[in-house]
Design an enzyme around this catalytic site. Sequence first.
Site, mmCIF file in Angstrom:
data_model
loop_
_atom_site.group_PDB
_atom_site.id
_atom_site.type_symbol
_atom_site.label_atom_id
_atom_site.label_comp_id
_atom_site.label_asym_id
_atom_site.label_seq_id
_atom_site.Cartn_x
_atom_site.Cartn_y
_atom_site.Cartn_z
ATOM 1 N N ASP A 65 -75.970 -12.634 -127.200
ATOM 2 C CA ASP A 65 -75.645 -11.386 -126.600
ATOM 3 C C ASP A 65 -74.188 -11.883 -126.013
ATOM 4 O O ASP A 65 -74.324 -12.536 -125.147
ATOM 5 C CB ASP A 65 -76.263 -10.856 -125.748
ATOM 6 C CG ASP A 65 -75.751 -9.460 -125.193
ATOM 7 O OD1 ASP A 65 -74.724 -9.078 -125.419
ATOM 8 O OD2 ASP A 65 -76.697 -8.667 -124.824
ATOM 9 N N VAL A 66 -73.006 -11.311 -126.364
ATOM 10 C CA VAL A 66 -71.860 -11.850 -126.161
ATOM 11 C C VAL A 66 -71.657 -11.552 -124.464
ATOM 12 O O VAL A 66 -70.822 -11.850 -123.980
ATOM 13 C CB VAL A 66 -70.525 -11.415 -126.787
ATOM 14 C CG1 VAL A 66 -70.635 -12.180 -128.260
ATOM 15 C CG2 VAL A 66 -70.570 -9.896 -126.943
ATOM 16 N N TYR A 157 -63.586 2.767 -125.238
ATOM 17 C CA TYR A 157 -63.348 1.835 -126.408
ATOM 18 C C TYR A 157 -61.552 1.630 -126.399
ATOM 19 O O TYR A 157 -61.351 0.181 -126.432
ATOM 20 C CB TYR A 157 -63.430 2.667 -127.638
ATOM 21 C CG TYR A 157 -63.411 1.777 -129.021
ATOM 22 C CD1 TYR A 157 -64.388 0.663 -129.017
ATOM 23 C CD2 TYR A 157 -62.756 2.175 -129.920
ATOM 24 C CE1 TYR A 157 -64.312 0.180 -130.315
ATOM 25 C CE2 TYR A 157 -62.481 1.172 -130.930
ATOM 26 C CZ TYR A 157 -63.368 0.518 -131.212
ATOM 27 O OH TYR A 157 -63.334 -0.317 -132.242
HETATM 28 P P1 NAP Z 1 -70.845 -2.926 -136.749
HETATM 29 O O1 NAP Z 1 -70.899 -3.048 -138.525
HETATM 30 O O2 NAP Z 1 -71.528 -2.126 -136.035
HETATM 31 O O3 NAP Z 1 -71.120 -4.493 -136.560
HETATM 32 C C1 NAP Z 1 -71.158 -4.934 -135.362
HETATM 33 C C2 NAP Z 1 -71.440 -6.377 -135.041
HETATM 34 O O4 NAP Z 1 -71.406 -6.684 -133.790
HETATM 35 C C3 NAP Z 1 -72.872 -6.723 -135.610
HETATM 36 O O5 NAP Z 1 -72.820 -7.848 -136.193
HETATM 37 C C4 NAP Z 1 -73.703 -6.755 -134.395
HETATM 38 O O6 NAP Z 1 -74.998 -7.494 -134.216
HETATM 39 C C5 NAP Z 1 -72.702 -7.334 -133.437
HETATM 40 N N1 NAP Z 1 -72.926 -6.902 -131.752
HETATM 41 C C6 NAP Z 1 -72.969 -5.901 -131.301
HETATM 42 N N2 NAP Z 1 -72.870 -5.982 -130.052
HETATM 43 C C7 NAP Z 1 -73.207 -7.214 -129.852
HETATM 44 C C8 NAP Z 1 -73.398 -7.979 -128.587
HETATM 45 N N3 NAP Z 1 -73.726 -7.643 -127.500
HETATM 46 N N4 NAP Z 1 -73.358 -9.387 -128.831
HETATM 47 C C9 NAP Z 1 -73.330 -10.098 -130.027
HETATM 48 N N5 NAP Z 1 -73.097 -9.208 -130.991
HETATM 49 C C10 NAP Z 1 -73.097 -8.016 -131.130
HETATM 50 O O7 NAP Z 1 -69.166 -2.943 -136.319
HETATM 51 P P2 NAP Z 1 -67.916 -3.037 -137.320
HETATM 52 O O8 NAP Z 1 -67.552 -1.866 -137.820
HETATM 53 O O9 NAP Z 1 -67.896 -4.197 -138.366
HETATM 54 O O10 NAP Z 1 -66.812 -3.524 -136.406
HETATM 55 C C11 NAP Z 1 -66.599 -5.018 -135.998
HETATM 56 C C12 NAP Z 1 -65.239 -5.148 -134.961
HETATM 57 O O11 NAP Z 1 -64.428 -4.387 -135.575
HETATM 58 C C13 NAP Z 1 -65.768 -4.481 -133.553
HETATM 59 O O12 NAP Z 1 -65.013 -5.300 -132.630
HETATM 60 C C14 NAP Z 1 -64.895 -3.045 -133.805
HETATM 61 O O13 NAP Z 1 -64.832 -2.288 -132.512
HETATM 62 C C15 NAP Z 1 -63.758 -3.678 -134.544
HETATM 63 N N6 NAP Z 1 -63.103 -2.268 -135.335
HETATM 64 C C16 NAP Z 1 -63.982 -1.583 -136.291
HETATM 65 C C17 NAP Z 1 -63.363 -0.355 -136.840
HETATM 66 C C18 NAP Z 1 -64.354 0.433 -137.899
HETATM 67 O O14 NAP Z 1 -63.988 1.456 -138.298
HETATM 68 N N7 NAP Z 1 -65.463 -0.068 -138.149
HETATM 69 C C19 NAP Z 1 -62.076 -0.041 -136.544
HETATM 70 C C20 NAP Z 1 -61.637 -0.972 -135.926
HETATM 71 C C21 NAP Z 1 -61.891 -1.964 -135.111
HETATM 72 P P3 NAP Z 1 -76.409 -6.754 -134.627
HETATM 73 O O15 NAP Z 1 -76.109 -6.825 -136.418
HETATM 74 O O16 NAP Z 1 -77.239 -7.865 -134.492
HETATM 75 O O17 NAP Z 1 -76.391 -5.541 -134.313
#
Ligand code: NAP
Length: 250
Positions: A65-66, A157
């Site tokens: 957990d980060v 956020y």
């Molecule tokens: P996602 O599919 O929900 O995946 C999130 C990842 O982060 C998963 O590997 C999850 O692990 C991990 N995670 C969540 N909480 C954590 C914690 N406390 N400690 C360690 N690992 C943790 O998210 P995503 O859409 O790929 O987003 C990735 C990044 O891109 C994020 O920083 C998000 O804010 C950013 N982002 C996303 C979007 C978008 O539209 N998707 C847009 C802009 C920015 P588990 O699999 O074990 O749950």
Amino acid sequence: MNNNLTDKVAIVSGGSRGIGRDIVLTLARQGCHVAFGYVRNDEAAGRLAEEVRGLGVRCAASRVDVTDFEAVKEWCTGVKEEFGTFHYLVNNAGIIDDKPLMMMSREQWQRVIDTNLTGMFNLTRHCIVTLMKQKFGSIVNISSVSGVMGLPGQTNYSASKGGMNAFTKALAQEVARTQVRVNAVAPGFIETDIVSHFSPEKIEEIEKLIPLRRIGRPADVSGCVAYLLGGQARYVTGQVIVIDGGLSLR
Ligand code: NAP
């Protein structure tokens, strides 16, 4: 030009799913060994680690957990012991928990700040000395367009991601003399679990707002991350690269 990722070692937080997963695979395809973290999804992490090893590079998946400063420290020490050192860090782990501010609980505020902003601090704090000492390394923080333009319903956020952008610029200046570079990417809407719960109507509404007329894919982000980490970006530091199909131009 060779991007020089071959036989280097990258740490990627939140690598099990979504954008992080694609970053892990993109780095591995370029010959980079990867240690990635995740928080609860053991099955997805295990499957990905196998897939990465199948590409001929080393891979370690760790449940960390980060938000836990001491656990992150242990993770970084463990990666160093297992791989010898590390060269690249991608702060990708992140969550959303949207609510208009007038209805947002203190917990909703804190959880998003703790994961996105403090999580990045925890991991970077435990990696930075190694990178500085070896006078080689590169960090990419996965921010969001929400941290650049601010999006309604996302005060927690937007604040966390805006903080990541400012952190990126400050740290880039602190460590530049050691040739360590620090950049961020700020994606717009990307097809992952975060947006999968949107209704088709909501998706259509969003696509109308995007000049390139589509929601992004993880690969639209991971290619830029690999570029920023590697040698092709050796003169790029302190930048926040927006990857949003033009959304923030509106
Ligand atoms: P996602 O599919 O929900 O995946 C999130 C990842 O982060 C998963 O590997 C999850 O692990 C991990 N995670 C969540 N909480 C954590 C914690 N406390 N400690 C360690 N690992 C943790 O998210 P995503 O859409 O790929 O987003 C990735 C990044 O891109 C994020 O920083 C998000 O804010 C950013 N982002 C996303 C979007 C978008 O539209 N998707 C847009 C802009 C920015 P588990 O699999 O074990 O749950």
